[in-house]
Design an enzyme around this catalytic site. Structure first.
Site, PDB file in Angstrom:
ATOM      1  N   VAL A 277      15.102  -3.884   0.298  1.00  0.00           N
ATOM      2  CA  VAL A 277      14.946  -4.916   1.324  1.00  0.00           C
ATOM      3  C   VAL A 277      16.319  -5.414   1.801  1.00  0.00           C
ATOM      4  CG1 VAL A 277      12.707  -5.651   0.395  1.00  0.00           C
ATOM      5  CG2 VAL A 277      14.793  -6.774  -0.436  1.00  0.00           C
ATOM      6  N   ASP A 278      17.394  -4.740   1.331  1.00  0.00           N
ATOM      7  CA  ASP A 278      18.743  -5.277   1.542  1.00  0.00           C
ATOM      8  C   ASP A 278      19.373  -4.927   2.887  1.00  0.00           C
ATOM      9  OD1 ASP A 278      19.527  -2.585   1.149  1.00  0.00           O
ATOM     10  OD2 ASP A 278      20.001  -2.905  -0.951  1.00  0.00           O
TER      11      ASP A 278
ATOM     12  N   CYS B  67       0.807 -22.276  12.909  1.00  0.00           N
ATOM     13  CA  CYS B  67      -0.330 -22.663  12.052  1.00  0.00           C
ATOM     14  C   CYS B  67       0.053 -23.670  10.968  1.00  0.00           C
ATOM     15  CB  CYS B  67      -0.965 -21.426  11.420  1.00  0.00           C
ATOM     16  SG  CYS B  67      -0.020 -20.759  10.049  1.00  0.00           S
TER      17      CYS B  67
ATOM     18  N   CYS C 290      -0.171 -17.033   8.507  1.00  0.00           N
ATOM     19  CA  CYS C 290      -0.626 -16.196   9.629  1.00  0.00           C
ATOM     20  C   CYS C 290       0.235 -14.941   9.795  1.00  0.00           C
ATOM     21  CB  CYS C 290      -0.666 -17.000  10.932  1.00  0.00           C
ATOM     22  SG  CYS C 290       0.969 -17.382  11.604  1.00  0.00           S
TER      23      CYS C 290
ATOM     24  N   CYS D  91       5.542 -16.228   8.357  1.00  0.00           N
ATOM     25  CA  CYS D  91       4.651 -17.296   7.914  1.00  0.00           C
ATOM     26  C   CYS D  91       3.772 -16.769   6.773  1.00  0.00           C
ATOM     27  CB  CYS D  91       3.789 -17.741   9.086  1.00  0.00           C
ATOM     28  SG  CYS D  91       2.470 -18.848   8.590  1.00  0.00           S
TER      29      CYS D  91
ATOM     30  N   HIS E  11       9.036  -2.066   1.807  1.00  0.00           N
ATOM     31  CA  HIS E  11       8.821  -3.383   1.202  1.00  0.00           C
ATOM     32  C   HIS E  11       9.418  -4.521   2.034  1.00  0.00           C
ATOM     33  CE1 HIS E  11       8.258  -1.227  -2.941  1.00  0.00           C
ATOM     34  NE2 HIS E  11       7.208  -1.128  -2.161  1.00  0.00           N
TER      35      HIS E  11
HETATM   36  C1  BJW Z   1      20.744   4.679  -9.951  1.00  0.00           C
HETATM   37  C2  BJW Z   1      22.010   4.164  -9.926  1.00  0.00           C
HETATM   38  C3  BJW Z   1      22.925   4.865  -9.153  1.00  0.00           C
HETATM   39  C4  BJW Z   1      20.895   2.866 -11.135  1.00  0.00           C
HETATM   40  N1  BJW Z   1      22.555   5.971  -8.506  1.00  0.00           N
HETATM   41  N2  BJW Z   1      20.389   5.778  -9.316  1.00  0.00           N
HETATM   42  C5  BJW Z   1      -1.315   2.479  -8.572  1.00  0.00           C
HETATM   43  C6  BJW Z   1      -1.101   2.589  -9.933  1.00  0.00           C
HETATM   44  C7  BJW Z   1      -0.626   1.500 -10.662  1.00  0.00           C
HETATM   45  C8  BJW Z   1      -0.388   0.272 -10.046  1.00  0.00           C
HETATM   46  C9  BJW Z   1      -0.608   0.171  -8.693  1.00  0.00           C
HETATM   47  C10 BJW Z   1      -1.070   1.259  -7.985  1.00  0.00           C
HETATM   48  N3  BJW Z   1      -1.173   0.878  -6.676  1.00  0.00           N
HETATM   49  C11 BJW Z   1      -0.787  -0.407  -6.563  1.00  0.00           C
HETATM   50  C12 BJW Z   1      -0.460  -0.866  -7.775  1.00  0.00           C
HETATM   51  C13 BJW Z   1       0.032  -2.244  -8.069  1.00  0.00           C
HETATM   52  C14 BJW Z   1       1.510  -2.429  -7.791  1.00  0.00           C
HETATM   53  C15 BJW Z   1       2.294  -1.469  -8.683  1.00  0.00           C
HETATM   54  O1  BJW Z   1       2.768  -0.434  -8.271  1.00  0.00           O
HETATM   55  N4  BJW Z   1       2.498  -1.845  -9.934  1.00  0.00           N
HETATM   56  C16 BJW Z   1       3.249  -1.011 -10.881  1.00  0.00           C
HETATM   57  C17 BJW Z   1       4.556  -1.727 -11.265  1.00  0.00           C
HETATM   58  C18 BJW Z   1       2.395  -0.743 -12.076  1.00  0.00           C
HETATM   59  N5  BJW Z   1       1.815  -2.193  -6.386  1.00  0.00           N
HETATM   60  C19 BJW Z   1       1.629  -3.143  -5.471  1.00  0.00           C
HETATM   61  O2  BJW Z   1       1.180  -4.237  -5.765  1.00  0.00           O
HETATM   62  C20 BJW Z   1       1.990  -2.805  -4.040  1.00  0.00           C
HETATM   63  N6  BJW Z   1       0.909  -3.117  -3.172  1.00  0.00           N
HETATM   64  C21 BJW Z   1      -0.177  -2.358  -3.085  1.00  0.00           C
HETATM   65  O3  BJW Z   1      -0.270  -1.307  -3.643  1.00  0.00           O
HETATM   66  O4  BJW Z   1      -1.163  -2.893  -2.273  1.00  0.00           O
HETATM   67  C22 BJW Z   1      -2.475  -2.359  -2.385  1.00  0.00           C
HETATM   68  C23 BJW Z   1      -3.132  -3.065  -3.527  1.00  0.00           C
HETATM   69  C24 BJW Z   1      -3.285  -4.419  -3.473  1.00  0.00           C
HETATM   70  C25 BJW Z   1      -3.890  -5.088  -4.541  1.00  0.00           C
HETATM   71  C26 BJW Z   1      -4.317  -4.374  -5.656  1.00  0.00           C
HETATM   72  C27 BJW Z   1      -4.123  -2.978  -5.707  1.00  0.00           C
HETATM   73  C28 BJW Z   1      -3.545  -2.331  -4.622  1.00  0.00           C
HETATM   74  C29 BJW Z   1       3.168  -3.654  -3.573  1.00  0.00           C
HETATM   75  C30 BJW Z   1       4.414  -3.365  -4.318  1.00  0.00           C
HETATM   76  C31 BJW Z   1       5.514  -4.310  -3.851  1.00  0.00           C
HETATM   77  C32 BJW Z   1       6.770  -4.180  -4.688  1.00  0.00           C
HETATM   78  N7  BJW Z   1       7.635  -5.251  -4.389  1.00  0.00           N
HETATM   79  C33 BJW Z   1       8.964  -5.308  -5.010  1.00  0.00           C
HETATM   80  C34 BJW Z   1       9.635  -6.626  -4.599  1.00  0.00           C
HETATM   81  C35 BJW Z   1      10.057  -6.548  -3.107  1.00  0.00           C
HETATM   82  C36 BJW Z   1      10.592  -7.842  -2.624  1.00  0.00           C
HETATM   83  C37 BJW Z   1      11.931  -8.213  -3.216  1.00  0.00           C
HETATM   84  O5  BJW Z   1      12.867  -7.396  -3.336  1.00  0.00           O
HETATM   85  O6  BJW Z   1      12.058  -9.363  -3.551  1.00  0.00           O
HETATM   86  O7  BJW Z   1       9.743  -4.173  -4.562  1.00  0.00           O
HETATM   87  S1  BJW Z   1       8.940  -5.090  -6.772  1.00  0.00           S
HETATM   88  C38 BJW Z   1      10.420  -4.164  -6.871  1.00  0.00           C
HETATM   89  O8  BJW Z   1      10.128  -2.824  -7.356  1.00  0.00           O
HETATM   90  C39 BJW Z   1      10.903  -3.978  -5.412  1.00  0.00           C
HETATM   91  C40 BJW Z   1      11.340  -2.540  -5.401  1.00  0.00           C
HETATM   92  O9  BJW Z   1      11.354  -2.060  -4.077  1.00  0.00           O
HETATM   93  C41 BJW Z   1      10.331  -1.877  -6.297  1.00  0.00           C
HETATM   94  C42 BJW Z   1      10.783  -0.560  -6.857  1.00  0.00           C
HETATM   95  O10 BJW Z   1      11.901  -0.713  -7.652  1.00  0.00           O
HETATM   96  P1  BJW Z   1      13.039   0.398  -7.640  1.00  0.00           P
HETATM   97  O11 BJW Z   1      13.676   0.464  -6.316  1.00  0.00           O
HETATM   98  O12 BJW Z   1      12.496   1.661  -8.160  1.00  0.00           O
HETATM   99  O13 BJW Z   1      14.107  -0.254  -8.622  1.00  0.00           O
HETATM  100  P2  BJW Z   1      14.214  -0.171 -10.224  1.00  0.00           P
HETATM  101  O14 BJW Z   1      15.106  -1.256 -10.655  1.00  0.00           O
HETATM  102  O15 BJW Z   1      12.884  -0.107 -10.844  1.00  0.00           O
HETATM  103  O16 BJW Z   1      14.901   1.242 -10.482  1.00  0.00           O
HETATM  104  C43 BJW Z   1      16.245   1.493 -10.126  1.00  0.00           C
HETATM  105  C44 BJW Z   1      16.574   2.926 -10.520  1.00  0.00           C
HETATM  106  O17 BJW Z   1      17.869   3.223 -10.044  1.00  0.00           O
HETATM  107  C45 BJW Z   1      16.581   3.154 -12.047  1.00  0.00           C
HETATM  108  O18 BJW Z   1      15.768   4.294 -12.334  1.00  0.00           O
HETATM  109  C46 BJW Z   1      18.053   3.466 -12.358  1.00  0.00           C
HETATM  110  O19 BJW Z   1      18.228   4.442 -13.375  1.00  0.00           O
HETATM  111  C47 BJW Z   1      18.547   3.982 -11.041  1.00  0.00           C
HETATM  112  N8  BJW Z   1      19.961   3.801 -10.790  1.00  0.00           N
HETATM  113  N9  BJW Z   1      22.029   2.994 -10.727  1.00  0.00           N
HETATM  114  C48 BJW Z   1      21.254   6.371  -8.635  1.00  0.00           C
HETATM  115  N10 BJW Z   1      24.219   4.419  -9.088  1.00  0.00           N
HETATM  116 ZN    ZN Z   2       1.633 -19.300  10.708  1.00  0.00          ZN
END
Ligand code: BJW
Ligand code: ZN
Length: 252
Positions: free
Chosen positions: A100-101, A148, A127, A124, A116
């Site tokens: 998100v950066d 809203c 809404c 909002c 994301h």
């Molecule tokens: C390097 C390095 C270098 C270090 N070079 N590499 C199916 C199965 C299971 C669960 C679910 C599913 N479907 C949905 C879910 C639920 C949930 C989910 O996935 N949960 C799991 C955790 C179990 N998903 C959701 O809720 C999503 N919505 C959805 O599916 O809606 C439909 C639905 C609704 C209701 C019920 C069911 C379904 C929404 C997900 C939103 C995620 N939001 C966040 C916060 C964003 C806002 C913010 O930033 O404030 O997004 S959470 C956070 O994790 C952020 C990231 O984008 C996201 C992923 O993280 P990322 O980028 O992988 O970072 P890290 O830290 O985990 O990893 C970094 C990696 O870099 C590491 O591996 C390091 O080794 C590596 N690294 N230095 C290269 N130099």
């Molecule tokens: Zn509104």
């Protein structure tokens, strides 16, 4: 492995990449998981969910203000720049990010699918309309929507929230069409983003994972590069350029 991947990519015209927090780590943006990650200090469900925002909007805004300030002071790195350069190296290159950066755009990528959302925008909470308000929000007096009256929140996707369907459709279409799919700096744990490489592989893409650590995707990847993306991606690009240049001068 660098040479093999470069050979494959030099001969490819449709390429996609999924990035995660790891690509911005070398810029100084903390990742989410791991010992140094944001979730080591905070519980995700306490900060990145609508439940958390409804229960304690002040704490959630303090966290986002802190991250906004941090992100305002960082610059894109060589990994972001290498992916920006990919736009002109392939007939079709799709960049999909969970970040998100905004650092991909800052590095020069013209088209970025932001799964994301973007931390530099507000909307909002009721809404969903985009709201043009200051980036630093007073957590004790959160501004409200002129339409809203709902509270203003960052325009990011929290756990349990649906991603924008047009955005996910575009990302899945790119995954289905890719000949090579790069997975860069993500723990591949969060869905639906983590499904994209699986879809790409099922449709015949070569999966290349760039991450110093193993992830659940590693056993499925055709190539796992255990290096920092800011180091590996620029070398990969320069090798692809070399391969293509050599091919041009070689008699067929
Ligand atoms: C390097 C390095 C270098 C270090 N070079 N590499 C199916 C199965 C299971 C669960 C679910 C599913 N479907 C949905 C879910 C639920 C949930 C989910 O996935 N949960 C799991 C955790 C179990 N998903 C959701 O809720 C999503 N919505 C959805 O599916 O809606 C439909 C639905 C609704 C209701 C019920 C069911 C379904 C929404 C997900 C939103 C995620 N939001 C966040 C916060 C964003 C806002 C913010 O930033 O404030 O997004 S959470 C956070 O994790 C952020 C990231 O984008 C996201 C992923 O993280 P990322 O980028 O992988 O970072 P890290 O830290 O985990 O990893 C970094 C990696 O870099 C590491 O591996 C390091 O080794 C590596 N690294 N230095 C290269 N130099
Ligand atoms: Zn509104």
């Amino acid at each position: 492995m660098l040479d093999t991947i470069a050979e494959i990519m030099a001969a490819s015209s449709v390429v996609a990449a999924l990035t995660g927090a790891g690509i911005s780590a070398e810029s100084g943006v903390p990742t989410f998981r791991g010992n140094e990650g944001l979730w080591a200090k905070f519980r995700p469900e306490d900060l990145a969910s609508m439940e958390a925002f409804l229960a304690n909007p002040k704490i959630v805004w303090e966290w986002y203000n802190w991250r906004r300030e941090l992100m305002a002071g960082v610059l894109p790195n060589d990994g972001h720049r290498a992916l920006a350069a990919c736009e002109s190296m392939f007939d079709r290159f799709t960049l999909i990010t969970q970040n998100v950066d905004g650092l991909h755009a800052a590095a020069g990528s013209k088209q970025v699918i932001e799964l994301h959302g973007n931390i530099h925008r507000n909307k909002c909470a009721d809404c969903n309309r985009p709201v043009d308000s200051a980036l630093q929000i007073d957590p004790r007096q959160i501004p409200t929507c002129g339409h809203c009256g709902g509270k203003i929140r960052p325009d990011v996707v929290w756990f349990g929230e649906m991603l924008d369907s047009a955005v996910t459709d575009e990302a899945f279409a790119a995954a289905e069409e890719a000949q090579v799919f790069l997975v860069v700096g993500t723990s591949a744990l969060v869905h639906p983003a983590a499904s994209l490489p699986l879809v790409a592989k099922r449709q015949g893409a070569i999966l290349v994972e760039i991450n110093p650590e193993d992830t659940p995707l590693t056993p499925l990847a055709n190539y796992h590069i255990s290096e920092k993306s800011g180091v590996f991606l620029p070398s990969l690009l320069s090798r692809i350029t070399d391969v293509r240049a050599t091919r041009k001068v070689k008699p067929s």
